[in-house]
Write a protein that holds these residues in place. Structure first.
Motif, PDB file in Angstrom:
ATOM      1  N   THR A 213       0.842  -1.076  -0.094  1.00 57.17           N
ATOM      2  CA  THR A 213       0.021   0.196   0.031  1.00 57.17           C
ATOM      3  C   THR A 213       0.746   1.212   0.097  1.00 57.17           C
ATOM      4  O   THR A 213       0.453   2.293  -0.663  1.00 57.17           O
ATOM      5  N   PHE A 214       1.987   1.053   0.625  1.00 66.36           N
ATOM      6  CA  PHE A 214       2.886   2.636   1.048  1.00 66.36           C
ATOM      7  C   PHE A 214       4.160   2.435   0.276  1.00 66.36           C
ATOM      8  O   PHE A 214       4.865   3.716   0.256  1.00 66.36           O
ATOM      9  N   PHE A 215       4.712   1.387  -0.034  1.00 67.21           N
ATOM     10  CA  PHE A 215       6.034   1.388  -0.426  1.00 67.21           C
ATOM     11  C   PHE A 215       6.301   0.997  -1.979  1.00 67.21           C
ATOM     12  O   PHE A 215       6.991   1.534  -2.796  1.00 67.21           O
ATOM     13  N   PHE A 217       4.654   0.456  -4.906  1.00 65.88           N
ATOM     14  CA  PHE A 217       3.945   1.165  -5.989  1.00 65.88           C
ATOM     15  C   PHE A 217       3.580   2.667  -5.554  1.00 65.88           C
ATOM     16  O   PHE A 217       2.390   3.063  -5.992  1.00 65.88           O
ATOM     17  N   ASN A 218       4.515   3.273  -5.163  1.00 66.14           N
ATOM     18  CA  ASN A 218       4.492   4.782  -4.807  1.00 66.14           C
ATOM     19  C   ASN A 218       3.287   5.192  -4.058  1.00 66.14           C
ATOM     20  O   ASN A 218       2.772   6.454  -4.321  1.00 66.14           O
ATOM     21  N   GLY A 219       3.146   4.492  -3.075  1.00 68.13           N
ATOM     22  CA  GLY A 219       2.037   4.905  -2.122  1.00 68.13           C
ATOM     23  C   GLY A 219       0.811   4.822  -2.223  1.00 68.13           C
ATOM     24  O   GLY A 219       0.149   4.406  -3.285  1.00 68.13           O
ATOM     25  N   MET A 220      -0.013   5.499  -1.491  1.00 73.06           N
ATOM     26  CA  MET A 220      -1.615   5.566  -1.785  1.00 73.06           C
ATOM     27  C   MET A 220      -2.138   6.210  -2.830  1.00 73.06           C
ATOM     28  O   MET A 220      -3.067   5.986  -3.332  1.00 73.06           O
ATOM     29  N   ASP A 221      -1.255   7.508  -3.385  1.00 69.97           N
ATOM     30  CA  ASP A 221      -1.820   8.562  -4.476  1.00 69.97           C
ATOM     31  C   ASP A 221      -1.895   7.425  -5.527  1.00 69.97           C
ATOM     32  O   ASP A 221      -3.265   7.711  -6.097  1.00 69.97           O
ATOM     33  N   PRO A 222      -1.404   6.598  -6.341  1.00 77.24           N
ATOM     34  CA  PRO A 222      -1.837   5.824  -7.374  1.00 77.24           C
ATOM     35  C   PRO A 222      -3.112   4.983  -7.199  1.00 77.24           C
ATOM     36  O   PRO A 222      -4.103   5.069  -7.949  1.00 77.24           O
ATOM     37  N   ILE A 223      -3.352   4.640  -6.267  1.00 74.79           N
ATOM     38  CA  ILE A 223      -4.498   3.784  -5.653  1.00 74.79           C
ATOM     39  C   ILE A 223      -5.725   4.699  -5.602  1.00 74.79           C
ATOM     40  O   ILE A 223      -6.743   4.338  -6.207  1.00 74.79           O
ATOM     41  N   VAL A 224      -5.638   5.801  -4.846  1.00 78.28           N
ATOM     42  CA  VAL A 224      -6.918   6.896  -4.900  1.00 78.28           C
ATOM     43  C   VAL A 224      -7.074   7.471  -6.137  1.00 78.28           C
ATOM     44  O   VAL A 224      -8.202   7.213  -6.633  1.00 78.28           O
ATOM     45  N   GLU A 225      -6.087   7.621  -7.240  1.00 76.43           N
ATOM     46  CA  GLU A 225      -6.149   8.344  -8.507  1.00 76.43           C
ATOM     47  C   GLU A 225      -6.934   7.151  -9.265  1.00 76.43           C
ATOM     48  O   GLU A 225      -7.761   7.457  -9.958  1.00 76.43           O
ATOM     49  N   ALA A 226      -6.398   5.764  -9.196  1.00 72.50           N
ATOM     50  CA  ALA A 226      -7.060   4.872  -9.953  1.00 72.50           C
ATOM     51  C   ALA A 226      -8.518   4.663  -9.920  1.00 72.50           C
ATOM     52  O   ALA A 226      -9.272   4.478 -10.695  1.00 72.50           O
ATOM     53  N   TYR A 227      -8.792   4.640  -8.242  1.00 71.46           N
ATOM     54  CA  TYR A 227     -10.182   4.580  -8.001  1.00 71.46           C
ATOM     55  C   TYR A 227     -11.205   5.590  -8.400  1.00 71.46           C
ATOM     56  O   TYR A 227     -12.408   5.434  -8.992  1.00 71.46           O
ATOM     57  N   ASN A 228     -10.612   7.069  -8.591  1.00 67.04           N
ATOM     58  CA  ASN A 228     -11.371   8.020  -8.922  1.00 67.04           C
ATOM     59  C   ASN A 228     -11.360   8.158 -10.400  1.00 67.04           C
ATOM     60  O   ASN A 228     -12.373   8.694 -11.145  1.00 67.04           O
ATOM     61  N   SER A 229     -10.528   7.714 -11.100  1.00 67.83           N
ATOM     62  CA  SER A 229     -10.328   7.799 -12.682  1.00 67.83           C
ATOM     63  C   SER A 229     -10.688   6.817 -13.598  1.00 67.83           C
ATOM     64  O   SER A 229     -10.694   6.889 -14.765  1.00 67.83           O
ATOM     65  N   ARG A 230     -10.699   5.623 -13.067  1.00 63.35           N
ATOM     66  CA  ARG A 230     -10.910   4.431 -13.890  1.00 63.35           C
ATOM     67  C   ARG A 230     -12.202   3.693 -13.751  1.00 63.35           C
ATOM     68  O   ARG A 230     -12.491   3.220 -12.741  1.00 63.35           O
ATOM     69  N   PRO A 231     -13.130   3.816 -14.604  1.00 62.15           N
ATOM     70  CA  PRO A 231     -14.416   3.453 -14.264  1.00 62.15           C
ATOM     71  C   PRO A 231     -14.604   1.928 -14.079  1.00 62.15           C
ATOM     72  O   PRO A 231     -15.205   1.430 -13.077  1.00 62.15           O
ATOM     73  N   GLU A 232     -13.417   1.177 -14.756  1.00 66.20           N
ATOM     74  CA  GLU A 232     -13.613  -0.435 -14.426  1.00 66.20           C
ATOM     75  C   GLU A 232     -13.303  -0.834 -13.011  1.00 66.20           C
ATOM     76  O   GLU A 232     -14.026  -1.697 -12.502  1.00 66.20           O
ATOM     77  N   ILE A 233     -12.267  -0.116 -12.579  1.00 68.02           N
ATOM     78  CA  ILE A 233     -12.151  -0.463 -11.129  1.00 68.02           C
ATOM     79  C   ILE A 233     -12.903   0.417  -9.903  1.00 68.02           C
ATOM     80  O   ILE A 233     -13.350  -0.496  -9.121  1.00 68.02           O
ATOM     81  N   ARG A 234     -13.643   1.334 -10.561  1.00 68.67           N
ATOM     82  CA  ARG A 234     -14.566   1.811  -9.446  1.00 68.67           C
ATOM     83  C   ARG A 234     -15.626   1.068  -9.400  1.00 68.67           C
ATOM     84  O   ARG A 234     -16.384   0.934  -8.559  1.00 68.67           O
ATOM     85  N   GLN A 235     -15.986   0.630 -10.690  1.00 71.65           N
ATOM     86  CA  GLN A 235     -17.436  -0.137 -10.773  1.00 71.65           C
ATOM     87  C   GLN A 235     -17.070  -1.549  -9.986  1.00 71.65           C
ATOM     88  O   GLN A 235     -18.163  -2.019  -9.279  1.00 71.65           O
ATOM     89  N   ALA A 236     -16.074  -2.162 -10.007  1.00 77.71           N
ATOM     90  CA  ALA A 236     -15.639  -3.511  -9.390  1.00 77.71           C
ATOM     91  C   ALA A 236     -15.656  -3.262  -7.828  1.00 77.71           C
ATOM     92  O   ALA A 236     -16.095  -4.118  -7.204  1.00 77.71           O
ATOM     93  N   ILE A 237     -15.144  -2.215  -7.375  1.00 76.90           N
ATOM     94  CA  ILE A 237     -15.092  -1.769  -5.939  1.00 76.90           C
ATOM     95  C   ILE A 237     -16.626  -1.476  -5.419  1.00 76.90           C
ATOM     96  O   ILE A 237     -17.029  -1.851  -4.196  1.00 76.90           O
ATOM     97  N   GLU A 238     -17.299  -0.734  -6.313  1.00 77.36           N
ATOM     98  CA  GLU A 238     -18.805  -0.081  -5.706  1.00 77.36           C
ATOM     99  C   GLU A 238     -19.960  -1.262  -6.166  1.00 77.36           C
ATOM    100  O   GLU A 238     -21.135  -0.653  -6.128  1.00 77.36           O
TER     101      GLU A 238
END
Length: 611
Positions: A213-215, A217-238
């Protein structure tokens, strides 16, 4: 990383468990158990299996936060429902109960049929769960060996990982889980090993999860960005889950944490004091929260970075390997192995006690009643050998189930199938704790009816798959009998099976109990489990015996051993302040005491048959 290094790490870990278990047994002999409350609390975390370690991430990647529904029930039970657990522990200690099947039998007049039916359901419901553990370990080893195989080399394993794991688990369970015929004697070595495994799996999970989570793959920022900007990931999680599904998961998990054979064994049978339960009441919920805190970031990381078709159940292992951190991958593998072995060992020990006490011994006494009157003999060895063989049979049955059905099944789906089967114990248990008129006929009808419906609506579809016409159109073309849409009720398959099986179970317990009056022994046991202010067991004084103290001692010794018998009767003399004369006729109080001693070795229903 070479395959031999993976094998060496696994062997070293299992050798550590053997050493810890042996050390725990030695400490028990020296009465050095100051850490026992904390050890007990950690052993309850055997609830967290490879389904938790690997499968929660896979579930989160498909259905969002639904994975946490598996832990809401246990948290509620160990906080709001703690008085219920205390009541069950108190009753089990008083009745010398050794398993959940024994508990049900004791409540319903020490009925051997109730015990045998419950044991059978426990076996069938637990076998898929053990297969889940074998699948998780086998898939993890296969992924690692395939990933680290040299380019162009044949990455197919030339040995069956699941079979090796199964044989090793058999050896451990036999060595440290079948040391005493008296199943109520605490197995300190085994419990210490399970507690250590709980520490290892949560430590491994948090270490790898924090690194991912933190080391890595460059920390949490890519994870949060992927959740906000990639519809397929957001749809899978939601994708999430319906309120009905959450309710079903909460009910199933609350039931499972108490009535799964392994959970009942560590929580009830291995409990020594209320202080241990009080410690577990806050340690266990915190443990569940901690081990699930970073599941969602790992699931998003896997959806973001894993592109080679690796199953979502193995993201926790695949992500460190993809990042090139071999040692973290090995830590993840050991954590998963720890989660799997703890469950299999404790579950098979608990099931072996049920098989010997509630199936083999009652059948022997019923089919060959004269053997109990034969002087001499040592049934304790037969009991231990039966349990050892039972452990092997159960694990090999799970191995066969793994070979036939778990090739494509997800870990969560296998686990929920097992949870729904074991939940069939709950109506008979809870109704029996609050309704005095419940009797054995109702319990048998409820258990049998609920189990048949579970088999038809959940197990058969899991085994048959979708390729059969009768699954889609119903048997003989009768749509009202479709396994996943009984009487036209369209629901999520899990919700559908749980609704029908538990509804029919409850209805049959009530109707069956009302169909006849309770027997005298059922009324006596009802008074014990659902007490009134005025004692109701005075009727026992009407009974008399015709056997001598010496005959009673000989009978008890046959099942628990001579040394255990001598200690038990010496303790009775101390409690009563009188000496027992061998040629004197026994009184009812001594017979009841002897029955409790027998129950600790052969179960309450078998003890009743013996006496």
């Amino acid at each position: 990383m070479q395959g031999w290094l993976i094998a060496l790490a696994s062997i070293a870990y299992l050798a550590l468990l053997f050493g810890v278990a042996a050390y725990g047994d030695r400490r028990a002999l020296q009465n050095r158990n100051k850490a026992r409350p904390f050890v007990y609390a950690l052993s309850v975390a055997v609830y967290c299996t490879s389904w938790t370690f690997f499968g929660s991430v896979g579930m989160a990647s498909d259905r969002g936060f639904e994975y946490f529904g598996i832990y809401v029930g246990p948290i509620l039970l160990f906080t709001i429902g703690l008085p219920l657990i205390r009541q069950i522990v108190r009753l089990s200690e008083a009745e010398r109960i050794t398993s959940v099947a024994d508990f049900l039998a004791a409540r319903y007049g020490k009925n051997a049929r109730v015990a045998a039916l419950a044991a059978g359901i426990a076996i069938i419901g637990t076998v898929p769960y053990i297969a889940l553990q074998l699948k998780a370990v086998s898939d993890a080893v296969t992924l690692m060996v395939t990933h680290y195989a040299p380019t162009g080399a044949d990455s197919v394993l030339n040995f069956d990982v699941a079979l090796i794991v199964a044989v090793t688990m058999i050896a451990f369970a036999v060595l440290f889980g079948t040391r005493h015929a008296d199943a109520s004697e605490h197995q300190d070595g085994l419990i210490l090993a399970v507690a250590l495994e709980s520490l290892i799996k949560i430590g491994a999970f948090l270490l790898v999860a924090v690194a991912i989570t933190f080391f890595l793959f460059n920390g949490m920022d890519p994870i949060v960005e992927a959740y906000n900007s990639r519809p397929e990931i957001r749809q899978a999680i939601e994708t999430g889950s319906s309120p009905a599904r959450w309710l079903v998961l909460t009910i199933l998990s609350a039931a499972a944490v108490l009535v799964l054979p392994r959970q009942f064994h560590v929580i009830v049978v291995e409990n020594r004091s209320d202080s241990e339960l009080s410690r577990a009441a806050w340690v266990f919920p915190l443990y569940l929260i901690a081990i699930n805190a970073l599941v969602m970031p790992i699931a998003i990381s896997g959806l973001l970075y894993i592109k080679d078709g690796t199953p979502a159940d193995l993201y926790l292992l695949a992500l460190p390997m993809q990042a090139g951190h071999d040692w973290l991958a090995l830590v993840s593998f050991i954590g998963g192995l720890s989660a799997a072995t703890a469950m299999v060992i404790v579950a098979t020990v608990a099931l072996s006690i049920m098989i010997s006490n509630n199936i083999v011994i009652p059948f022997t006494l019923w089919r060959f009643p004269s053997v109990v009157r034969t002087t001499g003999g040592n049934w304790s060895k037969m009991i231990l050998n039966t349990r050892r063989m039972s452990i092997a049979v159960v694990i090999f049955a799970a191995y066969a189930y793994y070979l036939q059905t778990t090739e494509t099944a997800r870990l969560a789906s296998i686990g929920l199938l097992a949870f729904a089967a074991i939940a069939q114990f709950v109506p008979a248990m809870l109704i029996g704790l609050f309704w005095r008129n419940a009797n054995a006929r109702g319990a048998i009808a409820g258990l049998l009816g609920g189990f048949v419906v579970w088999t038809y609506t959940l197990l058969v579809p899991a085994l048959a798959g979708r390729g059969y016409q009768w699954m889609e159109q119903g048997p003989f073309g009768i749509e009202a009998l479709k396994p996943e849409a009984l009487f036209g009720l369209q629901m999520d398959p899990l919700n559908h099976g749980v609704f029908w099986s538990l509804s029919i179970n409850v209805a049959l317990v009530v109707v069956g109990s009302l169909s006849r009056s309770a027997t005298p022994l059922e009324r006596i046991q009802a008074a014990t489990f659902v007490p009134r202010k005025v004692a109701t067991d005075v009727g026992l004084n009407r009974f008399s015996t015709t056997i001598t103290v010496e005959e009673l001692k000989e009978t008890v010794a046959r099942y628990v051993g001579v040394e255990r018998m001598k200690r038990a009767f010496a303790a009775y003399e101390g409690q009563e302040g009188r000496s027992l004369i061998d040629n004197a006729i026994t009184d009812v109080a001594l017979v009841r005491y002897a029955e409790q001693i027998l129950a600790s070795a052969v179960g309450t229903s078998s003890a009743r048959l013996v006496l």
